[in-house]
Design an enzyme around this catalytic site. Structure first.
Site, short mmCIF file in Angstrom:
data_model
loop_
_atom_site.label_atom_id
_atom_site.label_comp_id
_atom_site.label_asym_id
_atom_site.label_seq_id
_atom_site.Cartn_x
_atom_site.Cartn_y
_atom_site.Cartn_z
N TYR A 142 50.09 37.06 -39.76
CA TYR A 142 48.71 36.72 -40.16
C TYR A 142 48.43 35.23 -39.96
CZ TYR A 142 46.47 40.83 -42.23
OH TYR A 142 45.85 42.03 -42.43
N LYS A 209 63.43 42.03 -41.71
CA LYS A 209 64.15 42.19 -40.45
C LYS A 209 65.06 40.97 -40.26
CE LYS A 209 64.75 44.49 -36.62
NZ LYS A 209 65.59 45.68 -36.61
N ASP A 262 63.99 48.69 -40.14
CA ASP A 262 64.13 49.94 -39.38
C ASP A 262 64.87 51.00 -40.21
OD1 ASP A 262 65.76 47.54 -37.91
OD2 ASP A 262 67.08 49.16 -38.46
N ASP A 286 52.83 46.04 -42.97
CA ASP A 286 51.72 46.67 -42.27
C ASP A 286 52.14 48.05 -41.76
OD1 ASP A 286 49.30 46.97 -41.02
OD2 ASP A 286 49.74 45.65 -39.34
#
Ligand code: NAI
Length: 396
Positions: A142, A209, A262, A286
């Protein structure tokens, strides 16, 4: 999460009706919320609604898509609820939704995801997923900066990175940078823990991540654990400490763990019941919010809130669905459920419960709007207003 002054019995709540289907869904939403409050408190509490303008209606009346007065009203009352808003195309106008979040520093995007009996879902046991997702709303992509492939700016950045920082970047690459700070990450995590404590939830999971992006996503994980141990150490137990405790979470403690993004997408499908509160950076959140909403079949019904220290803005998460506008046929559930979140934020849990119960029973009775009716066998199609009326009848 800052709670509105609970001693106010008749709070003024600004609302933005919204564009497209906004007026169609706002009308039943307001009706349901008013009736829930009336039923729960027999007239001792009441919302005083105050319309504020944004989007097409604001532009038509004031020539401005997001009048300053609207922002002032939200700041003054520290709370507002909104329908969907058209993103003006062209003319250099940014998304009004994004502007609202940035100007009011609504740093947490909050999405509760749970199953409503009878809603068509692709899963066998969709009811096992019941999570509250706290997604960072101001940084990461963002606040990302990008330079287009082949542009002089990208070349300049590449030259700097290759020559001065000894990075390896192919010629002609597009380049993007994403910032993540301890300040923004920690305040989000703090809000999630406060929510977890006040709502008696039992598990907080940081999703990131960090195995690939060590100094942004990995740092988010580290900062999150710092908040867990330094600020909420009395209330929490880390998953890594469980082996010394015989694998058992001590009674009353919140279990804290983290998952790589993931792997988390597998976990919410395979072991959904193990997760409760999820805290995550912007982009991971998101994807995960929509994937989880789809699991419970409720992508178009999911409510949301954008919350900061100064204000809370509750909203429908879908768009303006222009082809259904003005036909009294759109599904008002997303806006109504965001209204239920707002009631909880006010501390009016009894009214919030009535709203949720009304929706549950109405969907179980299979009297639903077109979007659900076409996916359910034996369902009866009703318009937005009738759907709202049925929710009211089914409360309490
Ligand atoms: P959309 O959410 O308006 O529509 C996507 C699909 O879902 C359409 O098939 C629509 O008919 C259906 N749908 C959406 N809400 C529904 C409801 N309550 N009941 C029944 N069916 C519903 O997304 P789209 O078409 O990409 O965007 C249209 C406009 O909305 C654009 O201007 C976009 O910028 C804006 N938008 C605003 C948002 C907000 O204010 N938070 C969020 C997403 C889009």
């Amino acid at each position: 999460m800052k709670s509105h002054n609970k001693s106010i019995l008749e709070p003024i709540i600004p609302f933005i009706e919204g564009d497209g289907i906004g007026p169609d869904i706002w009308k039943p939403a307001q009706h349901v919320l008013d009736q829930a409050v009336k039923k729960a408190y027999q007239g001792t509490k009441k919302i005083i609604w105050k319309e504020i303008l944004a989007g097409e209606k604001a532009f038509k009346q004031t020539g401005n898509w997001l009048p300053e007065e609207t922002l002032d009203e939200i700041r003054r009352h520290e709370i507002a609820i909104k329908g969907p808003l058209t993103t003006p195309i062209g003319g250099g106008i940014r998304s009004i939704n994004v502007t609202l979040r940035q100007v009011l520093d609504l740093y947490a995007c909050i999405r509760p995801i749970r199953y409503f009996g009878g809603v068509p879902s692709p899963l066998k046991e969709p009811q096992k997923l019941n999570v509250m997702i706290f997604r960072e709303n101001t940084e990461d992509v963002y606040a990302g900066i990008e330079w287009a492939s082949g542009s002089p700016e990208a070349e300049k950045v590449r030259n700097f990175l290759v020559n001065e920082m000894k990075a390896k970047i192919r010629q002609g690459s597009g380049i993007g940078i994403k910032p993540m700070s301890p300040f923004a990450s920690k305040r989000l995590v703090r809000m999630a823990f406060q929510y977890t404590k006040t709502h008696g939830r039992k598990v907080v999971t940081f999703v990131h991540k960090g195995n690939i992006m060590k100094f942004t996503e990995g740092a988010f994980r580290q900062w999150a654990y710092e908040v867990a141990t330094e600020e909420f150490g009395d209330a929490t137990v880390l998953e890594s400490a469980l082996k010394d405790l015989g694998g058992k979470v001590p009674p009353g403690k919140i279990l804290v763990n983290d998952r790589i993004a993931d792997a988390m997408f597998q976990m919410v499908l395979l072991r959904p019941e193990e997760y409760s509160v999820i805290v995550t950076p912007n982009l991971d959140g998101d994807y995960l919010s929509d994937a989880c909403a789809a699991q419970v079949g409720g992508l178009g019904m999911a409510p949301g809130a954008n919350i900061g220290d100064e204000a809370a803005l509750f909203e429908a998460t879908h768009g303006t669905a222009p082809s259904h506008a003005g036909k009294d046929e759109a599904n008002p559930t997303s806006l109504i459920l965001s209204g239920a979140m707002m009631l909880e934020h006010l501390g009016w849990e009894e009214a919030a419960k009535l709203v949720v119960q009304g929706i549950e029973r109405t969907i179980e009775q299979k009297t639903v709007t077109y979007d659900l009716e076409r996916q359910m066998s034996g369902a009866k199609k009703v318009g937005s207003s009738e759907f709202g009326e049925n929710i009211v009848t089914n409360m309490g």
